[in-house]
Enzyme design. Structure first.
Site, short mmCIF file in Angstrom:
data_model
loop_
_atom_site.label_atom_id
_atom_site.label_comp_id
_atom_site.label_asym_id
_atom_site.label_seq_id
_atom_site.Cartn_x
_atom_site.Cartn_y
_atom_site.Cartn_z
N GLY A 17 7.26 34.78 -9.74
CA GLY A 17 8.65 35.25 -9.81
C GLY A 17 9.74 34.20 -9.67
N ASP A 58 1.17 28.97 4.43
CA ASP A 58 1.59 30.30 4.86
C ASP A 58 2.86 30.08 5.68
OD1 ASP A 58 2.10 32.66 6.15
OD2 ASP A 58 0.05 32.96 6.89
N ASN A 85 12.05 30.56 -0.13
CA ASN A 85 12.01 31.68 -1.08
C ASN A 85 10.87 32.66 -0.83
OD1 ASN A 85 12.31 32.87 -4.03
ND2 ASN A 85 10.19 32.16 -3.86
N TYR A 150 12.72 44.81 5.67
CA TYR A 150 13.20 43.84 4.68
C TYR A 150 14.72 43.67 4.78
CZ TYR A 150 13.71 41.81 -0.06
OH TYR A 150 14.00 41.01 -1.14
N LYS A 154 16.52 40.19 5.82
CA LYS A 154 17.44 39.52 4.89
C LYS A 154 18.84 39.40 5.51
CE LYS A 154 14.71 38.68 1.35
NZ LYS A 154 14.18 37.32 1.18
N ILE A 185 15.77 41.73 -9.87
CA ILE A 185 15.41 40.73 -10.88
C ILE A 185 13.97 41.00 -11.29
CG2 ILE A 185 15.25 38.26 -11.37
CD1 ILE A 185 18.08 38.87 -10.46
N PRO A 188 7.18 40.27 -10.27
CA PRO A 188 6.13 41.19 -9.80
C PRO A 188 6.58 42.05 -8.62
CG PRO A 188 5.16 39.06 -10.35
CD PRO A 188 6.65 38.90 -10.49
N1 LIG Z 1 12.93 40.01 -7.39
C1 LIG Z 1 14.04 40.48 -6.86
O1 LIG Z 1 14.70 41.36 -7.41
C2 LIG Z 1 14.54 39.94 -5.55
C3 LIG Z 1 15.80 40.38 -5.10
C4 LIG Z 1 16.30 39.88 -3.92
C5 LIG Z 1 15.58 38.97 -3.19
N2 LIG Z 1 14.34 38.57 -3.61
C6 LIG Z 1 13.62 37.60 -2.80
O2 LIG Z 1 13.21 36.51 -3.59
C7 LIG Z 1 12.02 35.94 -3.07
C8 LIG Z 1 10.97 35.87 -4.17
O3 LIG Z 1 10.67 37.18 -4.61
P1 LIG Z 1 9.96 37.50 -6.01
O4 LIG Z 1 10.66 38.67 -6.56
O5 LIG Z 1 9.83 36.26 -6.79
O6 LIG Z 1 8.54 38.01 -5.46
P2 LIG Z 1 7.05 37.70 -5.95
O7 LIG Z 1 6.22 38.71 -5.25
O8 LIG Z 1 6.99 37.60 -7.43
O9 LIG Z 1 6.75 36.25 -5.36
C9 LIG Z 1 6.67 36.00 -3.98
C10 LIG Z 1 5.78 34.78 -3.74
O10 LIG Z 1 5.77 34.53 -2.32
C11 LIG Z 1 4.44 34.24 -1.94
N3 LIG Z 1 4.23 34.54 -0.51
C12 LIG Z 1 4.16 35.77 0.08
N4 LIG Z 1 3.93 35.62 1.39
C13 LIG Z 1 3.85 34.28 1.64
C14 LIG Z 1 3.62 33.51 2.80
N5 LIG Z 1 3.40 34.09 4.00
N6 LIG Z 1 3.62 32.16 2.70
C15 LIG Z 1 3.81 31.57 1.50
N7 LIG Z 1 4.01 32.25 0.35
C16 LIG Z 1 4.03 33.60 0.43
C17 LIG Z 1 3.57 35.14 -2.85
O11 LIG Z 1 2.22 34.69 -2.91
C18 LIG Z 1 4.32 35.01 -4.17
O12 LIG Z 1 3.84 33.93 -4.92
C19 LIG Z 1 11.62 36.83 -1.89
O13 LIG Z 1 12.10 36.26 -0.69
C20 LIG Z 1 12.34 38.13 -2.19
O14 LIG Z 1 12.56 38.88 -1.03
C21 LIG Z 1 13.80 39.03 -4.78
#
Ligand SMILES: NC(=O)c1ccc[n+]([C@@H]2O[C@H](COP(=O)([O-])OP(=O)(O)OC[C@H]3O[C@@H](n4cnc5c(N)ncnc54)[C@H](O)[C@@H]3O)[C@@H](O)[C@H]2O)c1
Length: 252
Positions: A17, A58, A85, A150, A154, A185, A188
């Site tokens: 992502g 992690d 992130n 969450y 945040k 956005i 996954p």
């Molecule tokens: N996608 C959205 O709409 C959105 C909106 C607001 C905020 N966010 C934030 O953006 C960030 C990325 O989200 P995304 O949508 O790309 O999600 P995603 O699930 O596609 O990717 C998240 C990644 O974080 C990794 N991860 C999870 N736990 C972990 C840990 N303990 N240590 C290291 N890596 C770990 C996962 O393996 C994965 O590769 C997150 O913090 C999420 O809360 C996403």
């Protein structure tokens, strides 16, 4: 000269992502990117594909941060940027959330971001400054009913980022710290939420791109452009702020 030429930047959660999109955009603009993720197999293979350096981590484990910073210091003797992130988003409202799930979310998002900032500042001081971006969410600004832990995590990231920004400014550390607040956005994480909460499988749609646009969902590069800007010297006067990337969702 590229926009983040030769900057050494860590992106956590870079195997999927937004983190993956950030890493790609930063590499394209000349940065040396250390991509970390708990999913080592995927992270390692993606890093070799896009020209990043993978480090298995992690973020919710405090000692993983000192190991990461040791690795970066030995390899580059500097750190210019950190994008906190990595994250998870289990769906649970206040009535159904378990203490275990609450703690896991707070541990990954809030503790992980705290340890990341604390350890990055130590290394950034060696080369006289840097830029930290903490990935928050519009959940920090409005709260999401189906995501109590969450939203709390945040929200904490938002105010922690401001505290760090003020401290760094007052102590003339030349380290900036900002939070970024995306709305929905297409990643996954959001595909899973759409399936679970509204029964929509975005990727199974006849034209997923068209459906994404119709639903007002952004694409990862919408966030990655902001990350490149905040990591670059173009944003040198910007700290302690919250960058909202939601196509106006929180103002209507
Ligand atoms: N996608 C959205 O709409 C959105 C909106 C607001 C905020 N966010 C934030 O953006 C960030 C990325 O989200 P995304 O949508 O790309 O999600 P995603 O699930 O596609 O990717 C998240 C990644 O974080 C990794 N991860 C999870 N736990 C972990 C840990 N303990 N240590 C290291 N890596 C770990 C996962 O393996 C994965 O590769 C997150 O913090 C999420 O809360 C996403």
């Amino acid at each position: 000269m590229k926009r983040v030429e030769d900057k050494v930047i860590i992106v956590t959660g870079a195997a999927s992502g937004l983190g993956l999109a950030d890493a790609k955009a930063l590499i394209a603009e000349g940065a040396k990117v250390i991509m970390t993720d708990i999913d080592a197999e995927k992270g390692d293979s993606l890093a070799s594909e896009i020209g990043g350096i993978f480090f298995a981590q992690d973020v919710s484990n405090e000692s993983s941060w000192s190991e990461l910073m040791k690795f970066v210091e030995n390899k580059f003797a500097r750190l210019d940027g950190l994008v906190n992130n990595a994250g998870i988003a289990p769906i649970a409202n206040i009535e159904e959330v378990t203490t275990q799930s609450w703690r896991e979310v707070i541990n990954i998002h809030l503790d992980g971001t705290f340890w990341g900032c604390q350890s990055a500042i130590k290394l950034m001081k060696i080369n006289g400054g840097g830029s930290i971006v903490n990935m928050s969410s519009t959940a920090a600004l409005i709260g999401l009913g189906s995501y109590v832990a969450y939203s709390a995590a945040k929200g904490g990231i938002r105010s922690m980022s401001k505290s760090i920004a003020i401290h760094c400014r007052q102590n003339k550390l030349n380290i900036r710290c900002n939070s970024v607040h995306p709305g929905s956005i297409s990643t996954p994480m959001v595909h899973h939420a759409l399936k679970t909460l509204v029964g929509k499988d975005l990727l199974a749609e006849e034209d997923p791109e068209e459906t994404r646009k119709e639903m007002g969902i952004g694409e990862p590069s919408d966030v990655a452009h902001m990350i490149v800007y905040l990591m670059s010297n173009e944003s040198k006067h910007i700290t302690g702020t919250e960058m909202v990337i939601d196509n106006g969702d929180t103002v209507i």
